[in-house]
Design an enzyme around this catalytic site. Sequence first.
Site, PDB file in Angstrom:
ATOM      1  N   ASP A  89       8.091   1.478   4.716  1.00 43.82           N
ATOM      2  CA  ASP A  89       7.626   1.629   3.331  1.00 43.82           C
ATOM      3  C   ASP A  89       8.857   1.850   2.451  1.00 43.82           C
ATOM      4  OD1 ASP A  89       5.290   1.927   4.925  1.00 43.82           O
ATOM      5  OD2 ASP A  89       4.310   3.057   3.321  1.00 43.82           O
ATOM      6  N   LYS A 153       2.368  -1.255  -2.698  1.00 44.98           N
ATOM      7  CA  LYS A 153       1.906   0.138  -2.607  1.00 44.98           C
ATOM      8  C   LYS A 153       2.157   0.819  -3.940  1.00 44.98           C
ATOM      9  CE  LYS A 153       3.167   4.363  -0.048  1.00 44.98           C
ATOM     10  NZ  LYS A 153       3.978   4.881   1.090  1.00 44.98           N
ATOM     11  N   LYS A 182      -1.976  -1.203  -0.918  1.00 49.82           N
ATOM     12  CA  LYS A 182      -2.070   0.163  -0.406  1.00 49.82           C
ATOM     13  C   LYS A 182      -1.990   1.174  -1.549  1.00 49.82           C
ATOM     14  CE  LYS A 182       0.435   3.597   2.355  1.00 49.82           C
ATOM     15  NZ  LYS A 182       1.582   3.848   3.262  1.00 49.82           N
TER      16      LYS A 182
END
Length: 224
Positions: A89, A153, A182
């Site tokens: 991430d 995200k 996400k």
Amino acid sequence: MKINRYFDHAVLKPGMSEQEVRDAIRQGIDYDVYSVCVRPCDIDLAVSMCRGTNTRVSCVLDFPHGDSSAEGKAALAELYAPRGVAEIDMVMNYGYARSGKWDEVRKGIEGVVKAAGKYGVGVKVIFESCELTAEEIKKATEICIEAGADFVKTSTGFGASGASEEAVRAMLEASGGRIQVKPSGGIRDFETAKKYVDMGASRLGVGYGSTPAICGGEEAAEKG
């Protein structure tokens, strides 16, 4: 729904002791979350603890500010990707995004995708969406698709605010099914988690302290 299988169970507070990290990872394993998302210094511990379970390991990169150079981001991915993580991430340089420096934003993402891809590691790109307009979120989503990332995200959880319906909707509209979404940050109850899944989210970033409450809320709703 098995909401727990949408969770990247975040174990990211900078001051956590090793025992606190162990306890939080164990909690994620016990709740059968999709992954535990850990600090880079905890990768080896998390991989060791999750071995033989249904829970994978993800780690953050250039977190939480995203302000390293493209070369720095790529170098970190080369360090982290071979160590047993399933996903990385990374934080996008959202200052560059706000400046319209989209080629630089793309370069930073492409380097991580290329390095991680050599080891079969997926890449999620964190926008810190509270810092961006809806149009910037849509443009950043397009850039992530072009760069070959797997997810967009919303948030680090360390910004001024976390996921919002508006940001998630902008990501989903821009994605057109070409990249997964996400939401992350501020998801603390089952109703909020379910709302984002129903909108089309593929994964949820959930702080380890919220996992029991969300899962308990799902159980209550099922009994309800």
